[in-house]
Enzyme design. Structure first.
Site, PDB file in Angstrom:
ATOM      1  N   HIS A 164      47.599  33.011  44.129  1.00  0.00           N
ATOM      2  CA  HIS A 164      46.136  33.022  44.164  1.00  0.00           C
ATOM      3  C   HIS A 164      45.525  33.232  42.775  1.00  0.00           C
ATOM      4  O   HIS A 164      44.350  32.935  42.579  1.00  0.00           O
ATOM      5  CB  HIS A 164      45.649  34.108  45.120  1.00  0.00           C
ATOM      6  CG  HIS A 164      45.985  33.834  46.552  1.00  0.00           C
ATOM      7  ND1 HIS A 164      45.048  33.417  47.467  1.00  0.00           N
ATOM      8  CD2 HIS A 164      47.163  33.903  47.229  1.00  0.00           C
ATOM      9  CE1 HIS A 164      45.629  33.248  48.651  1.00  0.00           C
ATOM     10  NE2 HIS A 164      46.907  33.542  48.529  1.00  0.00           N
ATOM     11  N   ASP A 383      40.003  33.391  36.297  1.00  0.00           N
ATOM     12  CA  ASP A 383      40.029  33.634  37.724  1.00  0.00           C
ATOM     13  C   ASP A 383      40.779  32.502  38.414  1.00  0.00           C
ATOM     14  O   ASP A 383      40.580  31.335  38.071  1.00  0.00           O
ATOM     15  CB  ASP A 383      38.605  33.715  38.281  1.00  0.00           C
ATOM     16  CG  ASP A 383      38.466  34.757  39.366  1.00  0.00           C
ATOM     17  OD1 ASP A 383      39.485  35.091  40.001  1.00  0.00           O
ATOM     18  OD2 ASP A 383      37.344  35.248  39.584  1.00  0.00           O
TER      19      ASP A 383
END
Length: 482
Positions: A164, A383
């Site tokens: 992720h 991110d």
């Protein structure tokens, strides 16, 4: 499904009494609705230390499994496990390294030992509950070694891994003292999913750094990799790597955004802004989120464009996280000092430039803030995806909002043609984007937002899961690797 945390946390409130809390985080938000629809078993830690597996299983059977579409199976961890595995190796080694914060890493050998031990414990629990034809899907950087440990136990079910967070470049990754061990562990998976093309390229570069004979064959969003080097186990020679950006449950967000509870919050919040433009920030406390840079950019906007003063306010929500880690506590102090400086410099009668709130929010409250906001300022330094950007778009039902988005968020690859992209390190350019967003006419705002909403709706969390399972070959006959 296997992840560090289960979608619920347990709390002991007495000798025989327990309380459950929904777990927070983007991973749970994305996977819980999928599991509710598909069913299955979710293995993970329930957020409480020093309890036995039998105790945790009994509590979950009572409080979740009895009336749920899927089953939770707990992994029992000690406080010492959590300190070395989660707070240590996961958050003080892998997290900063994979977010390009090499200088924040603490390469403690003990952390690596505990990390291996906990991954081994996860593998044992999976081995206890998995059936012969089960597909095993492991999530994120906490559990890289799980497939390798499963092979050691003789369990050869088809297994896949999804990361992720970003995957770093080879020159950064190879600073990890145990980078070779991590690569060999990854090769035990049949399939690895990553958020962006850049992440996939970086992983392939790492493989070519370690091995002399690496051949790749591209197929849509996936690459088949064959490694010809001797010394590998048979199951480590072939690997499939895919680019599969995660998404949200669009319909659930839209429904929640239109709920009565959310409407009550909206009415209350709008009364407090007196018609001013609201720019919203929602970030977990973390040095990767670029919060000091965001605040400096807003200060620059108020300095360069004095007409914005009294007309726009930044409402910055910071969600508590990892406050026991010294760097996070330091980050909180820096943020609060900057908020005080900027408010002290620019506050006028009846107007405060930054409304800073350090708290957690219930979903309806968050949906209300999304809808009251005229602009969302989502500017992480690095991110994997950033689901706040997607949630903001899904919740903006009137299409009348502007998304200012960091080019270093994974979401930029999907939304970048319609969001206002920024380099968060460039506070002047970010200030200019704030100015642009403030003056953007309604037609352009709605056109851009509508386009982003359509992209997210067309590829929601359920589509992401189906794409992943298809790419991973999860629906084909399980192959026993000998």
């Amino acid at each position: 499904m296997v992840s560090n945390r289960l979608p619920v946390s347990l709390e002991r409130t007495g000798d025989d009494t327990w309380r459950t809390h929904p777990a927070a985080g983007g991973l749970v938000s994305a996977l819980d609705p999928v599991m509710r629809r598909r069913g299955g078993v979710w293995v993970g830690w329930p957020g409480i230390a020093d309890e036995t597996t039998d105790t945790l299983r009994d509590v979950l059977d009572t409080h979740h499994n009895a009336d749920s579409a899927y089953r939770l199976e707990p992994v029992a961890l000690t406080a010492q496990d959590i300190a070395g595995f989660y707070e240590g190796f996961s958050n003080e080694v892998i997290w900063p390294l994979f977010h390009n914060r090499f200088t924040a890493c603490r390469f403690e050998p003990e952390y690596w030992q505990v990390y291996q031990q906990v991954n081994r414990e996860f593998a044992r629990r999976i081995n206890e509950v998995a059936r012969a034809d089960d597909f095993i899907w492991v999530h994120d950087y906490h559990l890289v070694n799980v497939a390798d440990e499963l092979r050691a136990l003789g369990l050869y079910n088809r297994s896949s891994f999804f990361q992720h967070i970003p995957f770093p470049t080879a020159d950064i990754f190879c600073n990890l003292p145990w980078w070779r061990e991590i690569v060999y562990a990854l090769l035990s998976y049949d399939f690895i999913g990553l958020q962006t093309v850049t992440d996939r390229v970086n992983l392939l570069d790492v493989l070519t750094t370690l091995f002399d004979h690496v051949e790749t064959t591209a197929d849509d969003d996936c690459v088949d990799v064959e490694i010809g080097d001797a010394g590998l186990e048979p199951h480590q020679h072939r690997l499939r790597i895919g680019t599969l950006p995660i998404s949200i449950d669009y319909d659930h967000i839209a429904e929640l955004a239109g709920s009565r509870r959310t409407a009550e919050y909206i009415e209350r919040f709008r009364e407090g802004w007196h018609g001013r433009t609201v720019m919203l920030g929602v970030d977990r406390l973390d040095y990767t989120k670029g919060l000091p840079e965001k605040l400096e950019a807003f200060r620059e906007a108020l300095t360069r464009y004095p007409e914005l003063r009294t007309r726009i306010s930044l409402q910055q929500h910071v969600i508590p996280s990892r406050q026991q880690v010294p760097q996070y506590a330091e980050q909180k102090e820096q943020i609060e000092r900057l908020v005080g400086e900027i408010n002290g410099e620019f506050t006028e009668s009846g107007w405060v430039p930054i409304h800073y709130i350090f708290h957690s929010m219930e979903p309806a409250e968050l949906m209300a803030h999304y809808q009251v906001a005229d602009i969302a300022l989502v500017t992480p330094l690095k991110d994997g995806m950033n689901l706040v950007a997607k949630e903001y778009c899904a919740a903006t039902r009137d299409n009348n909002g502007v998304l200012i988005l960091s080019e270093f968020a994974g979401a930029a690859a999907e939304l970048g043609d319609h969001a206002l992209l920024v380099n968060p390190h460039d506070v002047i350019a970010t200030a200019e984007r704030i100015h642009e967003a403030y003056y953007m006419d309604r037609a352009e705002r709605q056109s851009r937002m509508q386009a982003m909403r359509e992209i997210i709706q067309a590829h929601n969390a359920f589509d992401w899961v189906e794409d992943f399972l298809r790419a991973a070959g999860a629906n084909s006959t399980n192959l026993q690797k000998q």
